[in-house]
Structure formats: structure tokens, C-alpha cells
Design a protein around this motif. Structure first.
Motif, PDB file in Angstrom:
ATOM      1  N   PRO A 262      38.947  30.641  30.911  1.00 57.82           N
ATOM      2  CA  PRO A 262      38.771  29.959  32.198  1.00 57.82           C
ATOM      3  C   PRO A 262      39.911  30.226  33.177  1.00 57.82           C
ATOM      4  O   PRO A 262      41.044  30.509  32.786  1.00 57.82           O
ATOM      5  CB  PRO A 262      38.726  28.475  31.808  1.00 57.82           C
ATOM      6  N   LEU A 263      39.566  30.124  34.456  1.00 60.34           N
ATOM      7  CA  LEU A 263      40.526  30.194  35.563  1.00 60.34           C
ATOM      8  C   LEU A 263      41.267  31.527  35.625  1.00 60.34           C
ATOM      9  O   LEU A 263      42.453  31.569  35.952  1.00 60.34           O
ATOM     10  CB  LEU A 263      41.533  29.036  35.471  1.00 60.34           C
ATOM     11  N   LEU A 264      40.569  32.603  35.325  1.00 55.40           N
ATOM     12  CA  LEU A 264      41.183  33.926  35.452  1.00 55.40           C
ATOM     13  C   LEU A 264      40.912  34.553  36.821  1.00 55.40           C
ATOM     14  O   LEU A 264      41.729  35.327  37.320  1.00 55.40           O
ATOM     15  CB  LEU A 264      40.673  34.868  34.357  1.00 55.40           C
ATOM     16  N   LEU A 265      39.780  34.228  37.424  1.00 51.71           N
ATOM     17  CA  LEU A 265      39.424  34.839  38.702  1.00 51.71           C
ATOM     18  C   LEU A 265      40.013  34.093  39.887  1.00 51.71           C
ATOM     19  O   LEU A 265      40.226  34.683  40.952  1.00 51.71           O
ATOM     20  CB  LEU A 265      37.900  34.910  38.834  1.00 51.71           C
ATOM     21  N   LEU A 266      40.281  32.810  39.715  1.00 53.15           N
ATOM     22  CA  LEU A 266      40.781  32.009  40.822  1.00 53.15           C
ATOM     23  C   LEU A 266      42.093  32.516  41.418  1.00 53.15           C
ATOM     24  O   LEU A 266      42.210  32.597  42.648  1.00 53.15           O
ATOM     25  CB  LEU A 266      40.946  30.553  40.369  1.00 53.15           C
ATOM     26  N   PRO A 267      43.107  32.865  40.639  1.00 49.62           N
ATOM     27  CA  PRO A 267      44.389  33.242  41.251  1.00 49.62           C
ATOM     28  C   PRO A 267      44.284  34.408  42.221  1.00 49.62           C
ATOM     29  O   PRO A 267      44.983  34.428  43.236  1.00 49.62           O
ATOM     30  CB  PRO A 267      45.262  33.607  40.037  1.00 49.62           C
ATOM     31  N   ALA A 272      44.410  35.796  48.013  1.00 41.18           N
ATOM     32  CA  ALA A 272      43.876  36.449  49.216  1.00 41.18           C
ATOM     33  C   ALA A 272      43.794  35.463  50.384  1.00 41.18           C
ATOM     34  O   ALA A 272      44.101  35.806  51.530  1.00 41.18           O
ATOM     35  CB  ALA A 272      42.495  37.032  48.915  1.00 41.18           C
ATOM     36  N   PHE A 273      43.375  34.225  50.093  1.00 43.24           N
ATOM     37  CA  PHE A 273      43.318  33.225  51.159  1.00 43.24           C
ATOM     38  C   PHE A 273      44.708  32.835  51.633  1.00 43.24           C
ATOM     39  O   PHE A 273      44.959  32.739  52.843  1.00 43.24           O
ATOM     40  CB  PHE A 273      42.593  31.971  50.654  1.00 43.24           C
ATOM     41  N   LYS A 274      45.619  32.647  50.682  1.00 44.70           N
ATOM     42  CA  LYS A 274      46.936  32.119  51.043  1.00 44.70           C
ATOM     43  C   LYS A 274      47.780  33.132  51.804  1.00 44.70           C
ATOM     44  O   LYS A 274      48.412  32.802  52.812  1.00 44.70           O
ATOM     45  CB  LYS A 274      47.670  31.666  49.778  1.00 44.70           C
ATOM     46  N   HIS A 275      47.804  34.373  51.325  1.00 44.98           N
ATOM     47  CA  HIS A 275      48.698  35.372  51.909  1.00 44.98           C
ATOM     48  C   HIS A 275      47.974  36.342  52.839  1.00 44.98           C
ATOM     49  O   HIS A 275      48.622  37.191  53.454  1.00 44.98           O
ATOM     50  CB  HIS A 275      49.405  36.166  50.798  1.00 44.98           C
ATOM     51  N   SER A 284      40.079  38.117  60.718  1.00 50.02           N
ATOM     52  CA  SER A 284      40.417  38.067  59.290  1.00 50.02           C
ATOM     53  C   SER A 284      39.142  38.124  58.464  1.00 50.02           C
ATOM     54  O   SER A 284      38.093  37.614  58.871  1.00 50.02           O
ATOM     55  CB  SER A 284      41.194  36.796  58.964  1.00 50.02           C
ATOM     56  N   TRP A 285      39.216  38.734  57.307  1.00 47.44           N
ATOM     57  CA  TRP A 285      38.034  38.869  56.463  1.00 47.44           C
ATOM     58  C   TRP A 285      38.420  38.939  54.987  1.00 47.44           C
ATOM     59  O   TRP A 285      39.551  39.266  54.633  1.00 47.44           O
ATOM     60  CB  TRP A 285      37.223  40.110  56.845  1.00 47.44           C
ATOM     61  N   LEU A 286      37.443  38.618  54.163  1.00 46.50           N
ATOM     62  CA  LEU A 286      37.638  38.633  52.705  1.00 46.50           C
ATOM     63  C   LEU A 286      36.342  39.052  52.046  1.00 46.50           C
ATOM     64  O   LEU A 286      35.263  38.542  52.383  1.00 46.50           O
ATOM     65  CB  LEU A 286      38.058  37.244  52.197  1.00 46.50           C
ATOM     66  N   LYS A 287      36.435  39.998  51.109  1.00 41.13           N
ATOM     67  CA  LYS A 287      35.279  40.437  50.329  1.00 41.13           C
ATOM     68  C   LYS A 287      35.584  40.250  48.846  1.00 41.13           C
ATOM     69  O   LYS A 287      36.600  40.745  48.349  1.00 41.13           O
ATOM     70  CB  LYS A 287      34.960  41.910  50.604  1.00 41.13           C
ATOM     71  N   VAL A 288      34.710  39.546  48.178  1.00 41.37           N
ATOM     72  CA  VAL A 288      34.835  39.335  46.737  1.00 41.37           C
ATOM     73  C   VAL A 288      33.586  39.884  46.076  1.00 41.37           C
ATOM     74  O   VAL A 288      32.462  39.458  46.397  1.00 41.37           O
ATOM     75  CB  VAL A 288      35.017  37.842  46.390  1.00 41.37           C
ATOM     76  N   ASP A 289      33.758  40.839  45.172  1.00 43.14           N
ATOM     77  CA  ASP A 289      32.629  41.441  44.468  1.00 43.14           C
ATOM     78  C   ASP A 289      32.879  41.329  42.965  1.00 43.14           C
ATOM     79  O   ASP A 289      33.884  41.834  42.452  1.00 43.14           O
ATOM     80  CB  ASP A 289      32.466  42.913  44.867  1.00 43.14           C
ATOM     81  N   VAL A 290      31.960  40.644  42.272  1.00 40.61           N
ATOM     82  CA  VAL A 290      32.079  40.445  40.823  1.00 40.61           C
ATOM     83  C   VAL A 290      30.787  40.922  40.184  1.00 40.61           C
ATOM     84  O   VAL A 290      29.695  40.475  40.561  1.00 40.61           O
ATOM     85  CB  VAL A 290      32.336  38.971  40.462  1.00 40.61           C
ATOM     86  N   ASN A 303      41.061  41.904  51.051  1.00 40.09           N
ATOM     87  CA  ASN A 303      41.218  41.045  52.222  1.00 40.09           C
ATOM     88  C   ASN A 303      42.066  41.728  53.285  1.00 40.09           C
ATOM     89  O   ASN A 303      42.841  42.649  53.004  1.00 40.09           O
ATOM     90  CB  ASN A 303      41.865  39.716  51.828  1.00 40.09           C
ATOM     91  N   SER A 304      41.892  41.256  54.506  1.00 44.01           N
ATOM     92  CA  SER A 304      42.748  41.714  55.598  1.00 44.01           C
ATOM     93  C   SER A 304      44.095  41.009  55.500  1.00 44.01           C
ATOM     94  O   SER A 304      44.217  39.969  54.850  1.00 44.01           O
ATOM     95  CB  SER A 304      42.090  41.405  56.947  1.00 44.01           C
ATOM     96  N   LYS A 305      45.097  41.587  56.136  1.00 36.47           N
ATOM     97  CA  LYS A 305      46.426  40.998  56.123  1.00 36.47           C
ATOM     98  C   LYS A 305      47.075  41.158  57.484  1.00 36.47           C
ATOM     99  O   LYS A 305      46.663  42.016  58.284  1.00 36.47           O
ATOM    100  CB  LYS A 305      47.283  41.620  55.025  1.00 36.47           C
TER     101      LYS A 305
END
Length: 353
Positions: A262-267, A272-275, A284-290, A303-305
Motif C-alpha cells: 500500500p501507498l507506493l503510488l501516492l508519493p 508532482a502536485f507539491k513541487h 500547469s498540467w499533470l498526467k498520470v498513466d497507470v 508534470n509541468s514545472k
């Protein structure tokens, strides 16, 4: 800092010879007995059956006496306490006692029972019994040391696993406060603005807390639950940004029943959201593909920065813990890559479930 280490299996008092060791010792003496039975079978014809059994059983009993006297008395009392000369003297005396007793029996057996007296050679009997006694004594000592080494390896392995489990428990516990610290800051900001989104945040946070309190305590959870938790987190962050960022979460997960720690993908997503997104004001944008290919999980977070580099803060706990947990939980079965470009940041995580 205290680590809750799982207690090892309890033992009671002086531990007797383990059953597996007893079987190995028994097999060893059966082999030795079989060798002597084959070697001395001619005594059945030269003497008679009672003398044959007396010769074999007497030799085996004497060898067992000096062998276990060495293993259970001389070794712990003298050798382990570094009383080397006393140990050598004790072993030598026990060996000489065996040689004398066995040689006298051989002299009587071969001199008076099997053949005439002049065919019995006392010097040859002493020489044979002395060197054969040393040989079997060394074999028994080597067997003892091998079993002790194997037992130590099992103990080290058990302690290592318990230590890794304790560290994983600690790292998992450390993820939760880190996550709550960020989310509660977000909720506080929405509350100050008296935003109507605050109840939705509380509802989703309640659902996530249920997962964190109950499911995440397991060693592994269904991948479906982990992705549902990640989906709730992304939706919660989407509410906070209120359309100010382009956020997409794509999952390709066939019905497989696969499990994951559990909780391996969250960090990765949280980082990406925090930094990334939190440091930008425009575009700003974020792409998550699993996706899951067989038993291989592939997760790509991009993610963009900000164009201007930000001053390093106090973050980094999540990704640091992720690297440690992956090393402990999936050794040689994972790959974590970071790609830091001028205006984007990409993390690729591959795990063999």
C-alpha cells in the motif's frame, strides 16, 4: 524513535536438539553403521553372528561416545572459552581411550576367535583405530559446524526479515503524517475562503482515511483499492485547483486480482502536485498513466514545472521513503527513474508484482 519489531518465535529453557538436526545426525550414524556392516561382513563366516554384531555395535557405540562427548562437553566447556590446550588434551585422552578399548577387543577377536594368536597384530590395530577414530571425530565435528552455520544463517535471515518489516512499518507510518500535513493545509485554505468545495474535500478525505487506517496496515492490498485511493487523492487535488490546472488520470487495469504494497503510488503523484503544479500559476498540467501488463505494473507521472528554479524546501520525505520501501519490498523487482527536464518532470515506476 522506537521501532515495533515483531517478536520472534518463543523458545523454552535449554533447547534440545532440533528435530531436523536429529534426523541428520541419525542419517549420519546409519551411513557409518552401514559402512561397518559391509566392511565386517566376513566375520559372519569367520566367527559367528554374535561376534559380528558385537564388533560393529561396540565400535559404533564407542565412536558415538567420543563424538558427543566432544560436541556437547569439550567444545562448550573448553574450546568456546578459549581453553585450547585443555580442549586438545581432553579430545586426545578420549581418543586414546577409544583406541585402547577398541584395539584390545580387535586383538582378542582376531587373535583368539577368528584366527591364531600370531596373526593378530596389536600395532596394526592401534594404528587403524587411531586414524579411523580421528577421521570419524573430524567428520562429526564438520557435521556439527555445518549444522550450526546453517542455523545461524536461518537466524540471520529471520532477524533481517523482522528488521525490514519493522522499517517498512515505520516508513509506512511516516507517509501518513506527510500526506495529512499537505491535505490539511489545503483544507485550511479552502475554509478561510469559505469555499463550497470544503465539504467535498472532507468527504473524500474521510474515504481516504478509511483506506489509510484499515487497508494500508496490511502487507499487501488489492491493486484496485490502491488505484481507487489514488483516484480520490487526485480528485481532491483537482477540487483544490478548481480548474486552474489540467489534470488527467488514466488507468488500464484488467481484472487480475493482483496485489501491491500500500501507498507506493501516492508519493510520486503527491510530489508532482507539491513541487510542480503548486509552484506554477499559468498553464500547469499533470498526467498520470497507470497500466498493468500481466504482473508488471507501469506507472508514469509527468508534470509541468516552473520556468524559474525554486528554492529547495523541507519536502522530499515522500520520495525518499518510496525509494527505501521499494528496496525493502521489491528488491531486484522494480525500476524507478527520474527525468528532470527544463520545463517538465517525469517519474517512471515499474514493479514486478
Amino acid at each position: 524513535m522506537e521501532l515495533a519489531i515483531r517478536p520472534p518465535s518463543q523458545t523454552t529453557g535449554k533447547s534440545p536438539l532440533p528435530s531436523k538436526d536429529a534426523l541428520i545426525h541419525g542419517a549420519y550414524w546409519i551411513l557409518v553403521t552401514g559402512f561397518f556392516l559391509y566392511e565386517k561382513k566376513y566375520l559372519i563366516y569367520k566367527a559367528n553372528l554374535p561376534f559380528f554384531f558385537a564388533c560393529v555395535s561396540g565400535r559404533i557405540i564407542l565412536l558415538m561416545v567420543i563424538a558427543y562427548l566432544n560436541l556437547h562437553y569439550f567444545l562448550p566447556r573448553y574450546l568456546m572459552k578459549k581453553r585450547y590446550w585443555t580442549y586438545i588434551s581432553s579430545v586426545f585422552i578420549s581418543l586414546i581411550t577409544y583406541v585402547v578399548l577398541q584395539s584390545l577387543f580387535d586383538f582378542y577377536l582376531y587373535g583368539y576367535v577368528v584366527g591364531p594368536l600370531y596373526n593378530s597384530d596389536m600395532a596394526a590395530a592401534i594404528s587403524y583405530n587411531f586414524f579411523s577414530g580421528i577421521w570419524y571425530l573430524c567428520l562429526m565435528l564438520a557435521l556439527k559446524l555445518s549444522l550450526d552455520w546453517y542455523g545461524q544463517q536461518l537466524l540471520i535471515q529471520r532477524i533481517t526479515v523482522e528488521k525490514l518489516n519493522a522499517e517498512v512499518d515505520f516508513l509506512r507510518a511516516q507517509v501518513n503524517p506527510h500526506f495529512l500535513f499537505n491535505i490539511l493545509n489545503n483544507l485550511y485554505a479552502l475554509t478561510l475562503k469559505k469555499s463550497e468545495l470544503a465539504p467535498d474535500v472532507v468527504l473524500k478525505l474521510s474515504s481516504m482515511m478509511e483506506y489509510m487506517l484499515y487497508d494500508s496496515n496490511e502487507d499487501k492490498v488489492l491493486l484496485d483499492k490502491e488505484l481507487l485511493y489514488l483516484h480520490n487523492y487526485v480528485e481532491l487535488e483537482r477540487l483544490r485547483f478548481n480548474g486552474g490546472a489540467r489534470i488527467s488520470l488514466n488507468t488500464t487495469l484488467p481484472a487480475s486480482g493482483q496485489k501491491i504494497a500500500p501507498l507506493l503510488l501516492l508519493p510520486v503523484v503527491e510530489n508532482a502536485f507539491k513541487h510542480g503544479l503548486s509552484k506554477q500559476t499559468d498553464d500547469s498540467w499533470l498526467k498520470v498513466d497507470v497500466r498493468l501488463d500481466g504482473s508488471t505494473l507501469n506507472a508514469v507521472v509527468e508534470n509541468s514545472k516552473p520556468a524559474c528554479p525554486q528554492r529547495a524546501g523541507r519536502g522530499g520525505i515522500g520520495l525518499s521513503n518510496l525509494c527505501k520501501r521499494l528496496d525493502l519490498l521489491y528488491p531486484n523487482r522494480h525500476n524507478l527513474e527520474f527525468e528532470n527536464n527544463a520545463d517538465t518532470y517525469k517519474v517512471t515506476l515499474v514493479i514486478e508484482l
